[in-house]
Design a protein around this motif. Structure first.
Motif, PDB file in Angstrom:
ATOM      1  N   TYR A   1       0.842  -1.201   0.000  1.00  0.00           N
ATOM      2  CA  TYR A   1       0.000   0.000   0.000  1.00  0.00           C
ATOM      3  C   TYR A   1       0.879   1.253   0.000  1.00  0.00           C
ATOM      4  CZ  TYR A   1      -2.911   3.715   1.936  1.00  0.00           C
ATOM      5  OH  TYR A   1      -3.537   4.920   2.160  1.00  0.00           O
ATOM      6  N   ALA A   2       1.938   1.250   0.837  1.00  0.00           N
ATOM      7  CA  ALA A   2       2.827   2.419   0.922  1.00  0.00           C
ATOM      8  C   ALA A   2       3.531   2.678  -0.408  1.00  0.00           C
ATOM      9  CB  ALA A   2       3.848   2.209   2.033  1.00  0.00           C
ATOM     10  N   ALA A   3       3.991   1.611  -1.070  1.00  0.00           N
ATOM     11  CA  ALA A   3       4.682   1.778  -2.357  1.00  0.00           C
ATOM     12  C   ALA A   3       3.710   2.269  -3.426  1.00  0.00           C
ATOM     13  CB  ALA A   3       5.325   0.467  -2.780  1.00  0.00           C
ATOM     14  N   ALA A   4       2.516   1.682  -3.453  1.00  0.00           N
ATOM     15  CA  ALA A   4       1.528   2.092  -4.445  1.00  0.00           C
ATOM     16  C   ALA A   4       1.094   3.536  -4.221  1.00  0.00           C
ATOM     17  CB  ALA A   4       0.313   1.162  -4.393  1.00  0.00           C
ATOM     18  N   LYS A   5       0.936   3.918  -2.960  1.00  0.00           N
ATOM     19  CA  LYS A   5       0.551   5.293  -2.643  1.00  0.00           C
ATOM     20  C   LYS A   5       1.642   6.273  -3.070  1.00  0.00           C
ATOM     21  CE  LYS A   5      -0.979   8.228   1.205  1.00  0.00           C
ATOM     22  NZ  LYS A   5      -1.350   8.261   2.647  1.00  0.00           N
ATOM     23  N   ALA A   6       2.904   5.932  -2.796  1.00  0.00           N
ATOM     24  CA  ALA A   6       4.010   6.797  -3.203  1.00  0.00           C
ATOM     25  C   ALA A   6       4.033   6.966  -4.712  1.00  0.00           C
ATOM     26  CB  ALA A   6       5.333   6.205  -2.710  1.00  0.00           C
ATOM     27  N   CYS A   7       3.761   5.883  -5.424  1.00  0.00           N
ATOM     28  CA  CYS A   7       3.754   5.933  -6.889  1.00  0.00           C
ATOM     29  C   CYS A   7       2.656   6.853  -7.409  1.00  0.00           C
ATOM     30  CB  CYS A   7       3.580   4.509  -7.433  1.00  0.00           C
ATOM     31  SG  CYS A   7       3.606   4.397  -9.231  1.00  0.00           S
ATOM     32  N   LEU A   8       1.451   6.692  -6.901  1.00  0.00           N
ATOM     33  CA  LEU A   8       0.331   7.502  -7.382  1.00  0.00           C
ATOM     34  C   LEU A   8       0.492   8.961  -6.991  1.00  0.00           C
ATOM     35  CD1 LEU A   8      -2.701   5.101  -6.769  1.00  0.00           C
ATOM     36  CD2 LEU A   8      -1.459   5.553  -8.897  1.00  0.00           C
ATOM     37  N   CYS A   9       1.054   9.223  -5.810  1.00  0.00           N
ATOM     38  CA  CYS A   9       1.288  10.610  -5.393  1.00  0.00           C
ATOM     39  C   CYS A   9       2.334  11.275  -6.293  1.00  0.00           C
ATOM     40  CB  CYS A   9       1.745  10.659  -3.939  1.00  0.00           C
ATOM     41  SG  CYS A   9       0.438  10.344  -2.727  1.00  0.00           S
ATOM     42  N   ALA A  10       3.312  10.506  -6.718  1.00  0.00           N
ATOM     43  CA  ALA A  10       4.407  11.062  -7.515  1.00  0.00           C
ATOM     44  C   ALA A  10       4.004  11.317  -8.962  1.00  0.00           C
ATOM     45  CB  ALA A  10       5.621  10.135  -7.463  1.00  0.00           C
ATOM     46  N   TYR A  11       3.157  10.463  -9.517  1.00  0.00           N
ATOM     47  CA  TYR A  11       2.913  10.502 -10.959  1.00  0.00           C
ATOM     48  C   TYR A  11       1.499  10.917 -11.343  1.00  0.00           C
ATOM     49  CZ  TYR A  11       7.426   8.223 -11.264  1.00  0.00           C
ATOM     50  OH  TYR A  11       8.757   7.937 -11.161  1.00  0.00           O
ATOM     51  N   THR A  12       0.705  11.336 -10.373  1.00  0.00           N
ATOM     52  CA  THR A  12      -0.630  11.857 -10.704  1.00  0.00           C
ATOM     53  C   THR A  12      -0.887  13.118  -9.881  1.00  0.00           C
ATOM     54  OG1 THR A  12      -1.957  10.789  -8.962  1.00  0.00           O
ATOM     55  CG2 THR A  12      -1.383   9.436 -10.876  1.00  0.00           C
ATOM     56  N   ASN A  13      -1.925  13.832 -10.243  1.00  0.00           N
ATOM     57  CA  ASN A  13      -2.348  14.999  -9.465  1.00  0.00           C
ATOM     58  C   ASN A  13      -3.576  14.688  -8.622  1.00  0.00           C
ATOM     59  OD1 ASN A  13      -0.347  16.767 -10.367  1.00  0.00           O
ATOM     60  ND2 ASN A  13      -1.483  17.210 -12.257  1.00  0.00           N
ATOM     61  N   ILE A  14      -3.838  13.409  -8.421  1.00  0.00           N
ATOM     62  CA  ILE A  14      -4.990  13.006  -7.618  1.00  0.00           C
ATOM     63  C   ILE A  14      -4.735  13.357  -6.160  1.00  0.00           C
ATOM     64  CG2 ILE A  14      -6.421  11.041  -6.912  1.00  0.00           C
ATOM     65  CD1 ILE A  14      -5.584   9.655  -9.512  1.00  0.00           C
ATOM     66  N   ALA A  15      -5.740  13.857  -5.481  1.00  0.00           N
ATOM     67  CA  ALA A  15      -5.610  14.231  -4.075  1.00  0.00           C
ATOM     68  C   ALA A  15      -5.257  12.993  -3.242  1.00  0.00           C
ATOM     69  CB  ALA A  15      -6.915  14.837  -3.559  1.00  0.00           C
ATOM     70  N   THR A  16      -4.454  13.205  -2.217  1.00  0.00           N
ATOM     71  CA  THR A  16      -3.986  12.095  -1.381  1.00  0.00           C
ATOM     72  C   THR A  16      -5.151  11.340  -0.751  1.00  0.00           C
ATOM     73  OG1 THR A  16      -1.983  13.361  -0.871  1.00  0.00           O
ATOM     74  CG2 THR A  16      -2.484  11.488   0.552  1.00  0.00           C
ATOM     75  N   GLU A  17      -6.172  12.090  -0.310  1.00  0.00           N
ATOM     76  CA  GLU A  17      -7.316  11.441   0.331  1.00  0.00           C
ATOM     77  C   GLU A  17      -8.017  10.494  -0.647  1.00  0.00           C
ATOM     78  OE1 GLU A  17      -6.695  14.596   0.195  1.00  0.00           O
ATOM     79  OE2 GLU A  17      -6.374  15.252   2.277  1.00  0.00           O
ATOM     80  N   LYS A  18      -8.101  10.905  -1.914  1.00  0.00           N
ATOM     81  CA  LYS A  18      -8.747  10.058  -2.916  1.00  0.00           C
ATOM     82  C   LYS A  18      -7.883   8.830  -3.236  1.00  0.00           C
ATOM     83  CE  LYS A  18     -11.101  10.072  -7.373  1.00  0.00           C
ATOM     84  NZ  LYS A  18     -11.528  10.889  -8.543  1.00  0.00           N
ATOM     85  N   ILE A  19      -6.561   9.032  -3.251  1.00  0.00           N
ATOM     86  CA  ILE A  19      -5.660   7.896  -3.477  1.00  0.00           C
ATOM     87  C   ILE A  19      -5.846   6.854  -2.378  1.00  0.00           C
ATOM     88  CG2 ILE A  19      -3.219   7.202  -3.436  1.00  0.00           C
ATOM     89  CD1 ILE A  19      -2.575   9.787  -4.930  1.00  0.00           C
ATOM     90  N   ASP A  20      -5.984   7.326  -1.129  1.00  0.00           N
ATOM     91  CA  ASP A  20      -6.210   6.397  -0.012  1.00  0.00           C
ATOM     92  C   ASP A  20      -7.462   5.565  -0.248  1.00  0.00           C
ATOM     93  OD1 ASP A  20      -3.975   7.096   1.470  1.00  0.00           O
ATOM     94  OD2 ASP A  20      -5.009   8.733   2.500  1.00  0.00           O
ATOM     95  N   ARG A  21      -8.522   6.207  -0.727  1.00  0.00           N
ATOM     96  CA  ARG A  21      -9.771   5.478  -0.963  1.00  0.00           C
ATOM     97  C   ARG A  21      -9.614   4.525  -2.144  1.00  0.00           C
ATOM     98  NH1 ARG A  21     -11.850  10.721  -0.022  1.00  0.00           N
ATOM     99  NH2 ARG A  21     -12.202  11.045  -2.262  1.00  0.00           N
ATOM    100  N   MET A  22      -8.925   4.967  -3.182  1.00  0.00           N
ATOM    101  CA  MET A  22      -8.724   4.115  -4.360  1.00  0.00           C
ATOM    102  C   MET A  22      -7.960   2.836  -4.006  1.00  0.00           C
ATOM    103  SD  MET A  22      -7.647   7.078  -7.095  1.00  0.00           S
ATOM    104  CE  MET A  22      -7.022   5.894  -8.290  1.00  0.00           C
TER     105      MET A  22
END
Length: 478
Positions: free
Chosen positions: A262-283
């Motif tokens: 989860y931590a690695a996937a979250k870091a990846c999505l935070c780095a390469y998208t403009n999606i809000a962190t809260e939404k990434i957590d839900r995704m």
């Protein structure tokens, strides 16, 4: 044959125009113009060196990382080699003990000084006994090789005074740190290491005096944590802090991230998208999406996201020979205690090839018994504890601690769980992988030897020929 040949180190290469490059680096952040124009105008040697000394005096040492030195260590002890290998920001290429015959490599002889740095009584007699024993060990090593014991197993009989040859490439900042440790830190009380440090200092100071001359005025370092630790713990526990441990190789996972995929996937999505962190957590509550992101990370040539995940291991009961294999992986924070504080001459590794022959096993154990007798004799005379490191054999075992991130673990396990890896190192790697799969199966089910990770064997003609069996083995759940 006289085995006492002085250890030497020689600078065989250095960055050209070191003061011009370093001065240009010092000017780049405050001077108008591009890199090449600044470099081209940085030609006044006197001004360059004055600027470099001024910047260094202010504590900014990154500018000297642009200067590189190529070093050749000639006929140094394995102990001195290990001292050097612990400096992780240097690059090393070492003569292999798995493939090269070390029968005639020879050994380093200690200075036979006591804790007060004065010569031991009966030093000449002790030196004769030392030489005789070391010659005996080399003869045993040769006999084991001739008897069909693989070199990688016979080497466990080699004492840590055996001569080693290796190349090292290092930048000036790390070389300054190395020299500080050799001359004023934990190397200063070891005759060979301090002598090598003086050789290296004199050469480096001749090439770049504006960088290295200040080392002459440096005060003694504070690399005495083990002595201070012993004093501290004596006040808090009645148990002997250096009591010998028992048992074979084991790996403890001391600390690790929770839910690392989860931590690695979250870091990846935070780095390469403009999606809000809260939404990434839900995704990422969707496990299938998380797995897909992890698969994409692992398929990339630069899985930087894995560097966000750190794992700390205590590795127990590995041989000094195996420590050399581990330290070749530079991207880790490894803590190797001094041999002379934690090693026990009676605790050692016995290879399976030796165990298989009762006569060879008895002969092998006899070599360790005789080494313990010499150790007891020399320490009874008060031999300086740092010089006792020469008496440990390559099969003597030690415990260490290291912290590695998941990206380096991917590299390490790809190489070291391979069937062609050295057997002890492979055992350690398999134990590490097992611990990781126990706590994070969703991530580390993807880790294993190169053929398992990539789907192809990189060994060419040296392949083990068991591709399908390996795929099945590492695909199976723990």
């Amino acid at each position: 044959m006289d085995h006492r040949i002085d250890s030497t180190v020689q600078i065989i290469g250095c960055t050209q125009k070191p003061d011009q490059i370093t001065a240009a680096a010092a000017r780049i952040s405050t001077t108008t113009g591009d890199c090449l124009s600044i470099f081209t105008h940085s030609v006044d040697t006197q001004k360059n060196q004055a600027l470099i000394q001024k910047v260094l005096a202010s504590g900014h040492r990154t500018i000297i990382e642009h200067i590189y030195f190529n070093l050749a260590f000639q006929n140094v002890s394995a102990y001195a080699e290990q001292f050097m290998l612990e400096f992780r920001l240097a690059s090393f290429t070492v003569k292999s003990r798995r493939y090269v015959d070390f029968s005639n490599m020879g050994f380093v002889v200690p200075a036979f000084i006591g804790q007060n740095d004065s010569p031991l009584p009966d030093a000449a007699k002790l030196e004769t006994r030392y030489r005789e024993h070391m010659s005996f060990l080399f003869q045993e090593y040769e006999a084991f090789c001739e008897a069909g014991i693989p070199k990688e197993d016979a080497r466990f009989l080699l004492p840590y005074c055996y001569r080693s040859n290796f190349y090292c490439t290092v930048n000036a900042r790390e070389l300054y740190h190395i020299l500080s440790s050799m001359l004023h830190g934990k190397g200063k009380d070891h005759t060979e290491i301090h002598a090598l440090g003086m050789q290296l200092y004199n050469q480096a100071a001749d090439l770049c005096p504006y960088i290295f001359r200040p080392l002459a005025d440096e005060t003694d370092g504070t690399e005495q944590k083990y002595e201070k630790l012993a004093q501290l713990l004596q006040k808090t526990t009645h148990d002997p802090i250096l009591a010998p441990r028992t048992g074979g190789i084991s790996v403890e996972l001391l600390s690790y991230p929770k839910n690392p995929e989860y931590a690695a996937a979250k870091a990846c999505l935070c780095a390469y998208t403009n999606i809000a962190t809260e939404k990434i957590d839900r995704m990422l509550e969707n496990r299938e999406l998380t797995e897909q992101v992890i698969t994409a990370i692992l398929a990339d040539r630069r899985p930087r996201e894995l560097e966000q995940l750190s794992y700390t291991f205590r590795i127990n009961g590995i041989s000094l020979a195996c420590v050399t294999h581990l330290t070749r992986h530079r991207m880790q924070s490894i803590l190797i205690p001094p041999f002379y504080d934690v090693c026990d001459c009676e605790r050692y590794m016995i290879p399976e090839t030796v165990k298989a022959d009762p006569a060879q096993k008895q002969r092998y154990q006899n070599a360790y018994r005789k080494t313990k007798e010499l150790y007891d004799l020399l320490t009874s005379y008060g031999l300086h504890k740092q010089e006792t490191a020469y008496l440990y054999l390559s099969g003597s075992v030690i415990d260490l601690t290291t912290t590695i991130n998941a990206r380096e673990l991917l590299v390490f396990l790809s190489l070291r769980t391979c069937n062609r890896a050295q057997w002890e190192t492979r055992n350690v790697a398999m134990l590490i992988l097992n611990r990781l799969r126990e706590v994070s199966p969703a991530l580390f089910c993807h880790f294993g030897p190169s053929c398992f990770v990539t789907g192809r064997c990189p060994e060419g003609k040296k392949t083990c020929g068991q591709f399908h069996e390996v795929q099945k083995q590492f695909s199976a759940p723990n």
